[in-house]
Design a protein around this motif. Structure first.
Motif, PDB file in Angstrom:
ATOM      1  N   ILE A 119       0.851  -1.184   0.000  1.00 28.19           N
ATOM      2  CA  ILE A 119       0.000   0.000   0.000  1.00 28.19           C
ATOM      3  C   ILE A 119       0.889   1.237   0.000  1.00 28.19           C
ATOM      4  O   ILE A 119       1.908   1.279   0.707  1.00 28.19           O
ATOM      5  N   ASP A 120       0.511   2.239  -0.764  1.00 26.22           N
ATOM      6  CA  ASP A 120       1.240   3.496  -0.784  1.00 26.22           C
ATOM      7  C   ASP A 120       1.188   4.140   0.604  1.00 26.22           C
ATOM      8  O   ASP A 120       0.161   4.100   1.286  1.00 26.22           O
ATOM      9  N   SER A 121       2.304   4.729   1.023  1.00 23.13           N
ATOM     10  CA  SER A 121       2.404   5.288   2.377  1.00 23.13           C
ATOM     11  C   SER A 121       1.339   6.345   2.647  1.00 23.13           C
ATOM     12  O   SER A 121       0.803   6.446   3.756  1.00 23.13           O
ATOM     13  N   GLU A 122       0.999   7.146   1.643  1.00 24.55           N
ATOM     14  CA  GLU A 122       0.002   8.198   1.827  1.00 24.55           C
ATOM     15  C   GLU A 122      -1.371   7.602   2.101  1.00 24.55           C
ATOM     16  O   GLU A 122      -2.116   8.069   2.973  1.00 24.55           O
ATOM     17  N   ASP A 123      -1.717   6.541   1.387  1.00 22.48           N
ATOM     18  CA  ASP A 123      -2.991   5.857   1.626  1.00 22.48           C
ATOM     19  C   ASP A 123      -2.998   5.182   2.993  1.00 22.48           C
ATOM     20  O   ASP A 123      -4.015   5.172   3.700  1.00 22.48           O
ATOM     21  N   LEU A 124      -1.852   4.626   3.355  1.00 20.77           N
ATOM     22  CA  LEU A 124      -1.755   3.921   4.636  1.00 20.77           C
ATOM     23  C   LEU A 124      -1.954   4.886   5.801  1.00 20.77           C
ATOM     24  O   LEU A 124      -2.619   4.550   6.795  1.00 20.77           O
ATOM     25  N   GLU A 125      -1.407   6.093   5.674  1.00 22.56           N
ATOM     26  CA  GLU A 125      -1.597   7.104   6.722  1.00 22.56           C
ATOM     27  C   GLU A 125      -3.084   7.398   6.928  1.00 22.56           C
ATOM     28  O   GLU A 125      -3.533   7.590   8.054  1.00 22.56           O
ATOM     29  N   LYS A 126      -3.819   7.446   5.835  1.00 25.33           N
ATOM     30  CA  LYS A 126      -5.233   7.806   5.928  1.00 25.33           C
ATOM     31  C   LYS A 126      -6.069   6.721   6.609  1.00 25.33           C
ATOM     32  O   LYS A 126      -6.888   7.014   7.481  1.00 25.33           O
ATOM     33  N   ILE A 127      -5.863   5.464   6.239  1.00 24.85           N
ATOM     34  CA  ILE A 127      -6.783   4.418   6.690  1.00 24.85           C
ATOM     35  C   ILE A 127      -6.436   3.834   8.052  1.00 24.85           C
ATOM     36  O   ILE A 127      -7.234   3.094   8.627  1.00 24.85           O
ATOM     37  N   THR A 128      -5.253   4.148   8.603  1.00 20.88           N
ATOM     38  CA  THR A 128      -4.821   3.481   9.831  1.00 20.88           C
ATOM     39  C   THR A 128      -5.004   4.334  11.077  1.00 20.88           C
ATOM     40  O   THR A 128      -5.058   5.559  11.038  1.00 20.88           O
ATOM     41  N   TYR A 129      -5.046   3.644  12.211  1.00 23.43           N
ATOM     42  CA  TYR A 129      -5.005   4.284  13.525  1.00 23.43           C
ATOM     43  C   TYR A 129      -4.354   3.303  14.493  1.00 23.43           C
ATOM     44  O   TYR A 129      -4.337   2.095  14.274  1.00 23.43           O
ATOM     45  N   ALA A 130      -3.805   3.851  15.577  1.00 23.66           N
ATOM     46  CA  ALA A 130      -3.182   3.005  16.591  1.00 23.66           C
ATOM     47  C   ALA A 130      -4.081   2.970  17.811  1.00 23.66           C
ATOM     48  O   ALA A 130      -4.500   4.003  18.327  1.00 23.66           O
ATOM     49  N   GLY A 182       8.578  11.064  -4.788  1.00 23.60           N
ATOM     50  CA  GLY A 182       7.930   9.960  -5.486  1.00 23.60           C
ATOM     51  C   GLY A 182       7.201   9.023  -4.548  1.00 23.60           C
ATOM     52  O   GLY A 182       7.106   9.249  -3.340  1.00 23.60           O
ATOM     53  N   THR A 183       6.701   7.954  -5.109  1.00 23.84           N
ATOM     54  CA  THR A 183       5.920   6.981  -4.349  1.00 23.84           C
ATOM     55  C   THR A 183       6.805   6.201  -3.391  1.00 23.84           C
ATOM     56  O   THR A 183       7.912   5.792  -3.735  1.00 23.84           O
ATOM     57  N   PHE A 184       6.302   6.003  -2.189  1.00 24.50           N
ATOM     58  CA  PHE A 184       6.983   5.155  -1.206  1.00 24.50           C
ATOM     59  C   PHE A 184       5.963   4.121  -0.750  1.00 24.50           C
ATOM     60  O   PHE A 184       5.051   4.424   0.001  1.00 24.50           O
ATOM     61  N   GLU A 185       6.101   2.899  -1.248  1.00 26.57           N
ATOM     62  CA  GLU A 185       5.141   1.840  -0.925  1.00 26.57           C
ATOM     63  C   GLU A 185       5.646   1.010   0.254  1.00 26.57           C
ATOM     64  O   GLU A 185       6.849   0.827   0.430  1.00 26.57           O
ATOM     65  N   LEU A 186       4.707   0.519   1.026  1.00 28.28           N
ATOM     66  CA  LEU A 186       5.049  -0.260   2.221  1.00 28.28           C
ATOM     67  C   LEU A 186       4.377  -1.629   2.170  1.00 28.28           C
ATOM     68  O   LEU A 186       3.234  -1.774   1.723  1.00 28.28           O
TER      69      LEU A 186
END
Length: 378
Positions: A28-39, A134-138
């Motif tokens: 998943i792209d890091s930007e998308d991951l930031e949006k959908i996640t929570y701790a 650029g894109t940083f995928e995780l």
């Protein structure tokens, strides 16, 4: 023109079945991951409310915002940044659907619908990522409809007996780097002084893979870290500069900036001299004077002797700064005799360097440093 916001993320996944249940491994792209996640940070629930819920819920440790910004936030922008390990998420089937014939996990593109079981600091660090790079995928591992108990088990299993990598191993690995960096300089100087006959550090540094406990009293990590504080304010950014600019040198410190020139008094030598010989010579001359002043305390590895162990070495490295600066010869190699003239003023005797007078650790280091300063008049 109408802008249509995306509703889902389609993640190409490998499905893996394990005893705890199926999991989905994808990217998943890091930007998308930031949006959908929570701790789900550990928190205490008042016993008078929510009686059907356990008193303690949540399985994550509190986010260390300083670490996320200053360590990971910087790291993600380095030229060779990488996170090869998977970030682990738990998602409800209300927000995710596995389309088996396509090998795709379709995730609702919405704030805070994926709980982070492992990797919250990595994700938080991407708040400081420069998107123009650029894109940083995780890599992600995703569990769907995972019970709270199983989430806790996964978290505990990942973090049980987690060990930090040895600092000496990190220092040693920089020998393989082709580009220049403060870390490589520290490693090279440690090895050179340890293996050169006649050096005051001859066979005294515990180089990784060659430990001889009978004579080696200072770890490679302690040596390198004590040296780097006089060379760099940010070793990672310096390393990144040389990776990106292989044929260039850093700008030297401006001598009008007296604070940085004094704090980083070896930096210009690092920038000027690609061979690191001058910095090595400064250390050789300084510790030669130490060895001449207290030959037995410096050379003997007796248990009660602290001078040639971390307590004494760190204190001496702290004292190197006022000793070097006292000659008012910036960016030059101070001679053996010049350093000796300082130690000739100090009244400490060899028998003074014991654990009772200088307790191992920070207190003993500071006490010895202060004694060296006061007796030398610096």
């Amino acid at each position: 023109m109408e802008i249509i916001e995306k509703q889902y993320i389609d993640v190409k996944c490998i499905k893996a079945n394990q005893p705890i249940g199926p999991m989905f491994i994808g990217v998943i792209d890091s930007e998308d991951l930031e949006k959908i996640t929570y701790a789900d940070v550990r928190r205490l629930i008042d016993g008078s409310e929510n009686r059907e819920v356990e008193d303690y819920i949540g399985i994550q440790r509190k986010l260390d915002t300083k670490r996320a910004k200053n360590e990971i936030g910087k790291y993600v922008n380095l030229v060779d940044a990488t996170f090869p390990n998977s970030i682990i998420l738990a998602i409800s089937s209300e927000n995710a659907e596995y389309i088996e014939n396509e090998g795709v996990l379709r995730i609702l593109y919405k704030d805070d619908i994926a709980k982070v079981l492992d990797g919250q600091h990595r994700i938080a660090g991407f708040e400081y990522y420069n998107q123009t790079r650029g894109t940083f995928e995780l890599i992600v591992t995703i569990y769907v409809d995972m019970e709270l108990e199983d989430q806790a088990i996964v978290f505990a299993t990942i973090n049980k007996e987690q060990r930090n990598v040895s600092g000496s191993l990190v220092a040693d690995l920089f020998s393989f780097a082709e580009s220049r960096s403060p870390q490589k300089t520290g490693h090279n100087i440690a090895r050179a002084l340890n293996y050169k006959e006649g050096s005051p550090f001859y066979n005294k540094i515990k180089i990784l893979g060659n430990a001889d406990s009978t004579s080696e009293t200072i770890t490679q990590s302690t040596f390198v870290e004590s040296l780097l504080k006089y060379i760099t304010k940010d070793k990672q950014l310096d390393r990144d500069f040389y990776r990106r600019n292989k044929d260039k040198k850093h700008a030297k410190l401006d001598k009008t900036e007296s604070k940085d020139v004094q704090r980083l008094f070896l930096r210009n030598l690092f920038i000027e001299d690609d061979t690191d010989i001058k910095i090595a010579q400064v250390l050789w001359n300084y510790f030669w004077a130490v060895q001449q002043k207290w030959p037995n305390a410096w050379n003997e590895p007796a248990n009660n002797n602290i001078l040639n162990k971390s307590t004494g070495f760190i204190a001496l490295m702290r004292f190197l700064k006022p000793a070097y600066l006292s000659f008012h010869k910036p960016d030059q190699v101070i001679t053996k005799d010049e350093f000796k003239s300082i130690f000739d003023l100090i009244e400490l005797e060899e028998q003074d360097f014991n654990r009772q007078k200088y307790v191992p650790g920070g207190i003993g280091q500071s006490t010895l440093y202060n004694d060296l300063k006061s007796q030398s008049g610096l």
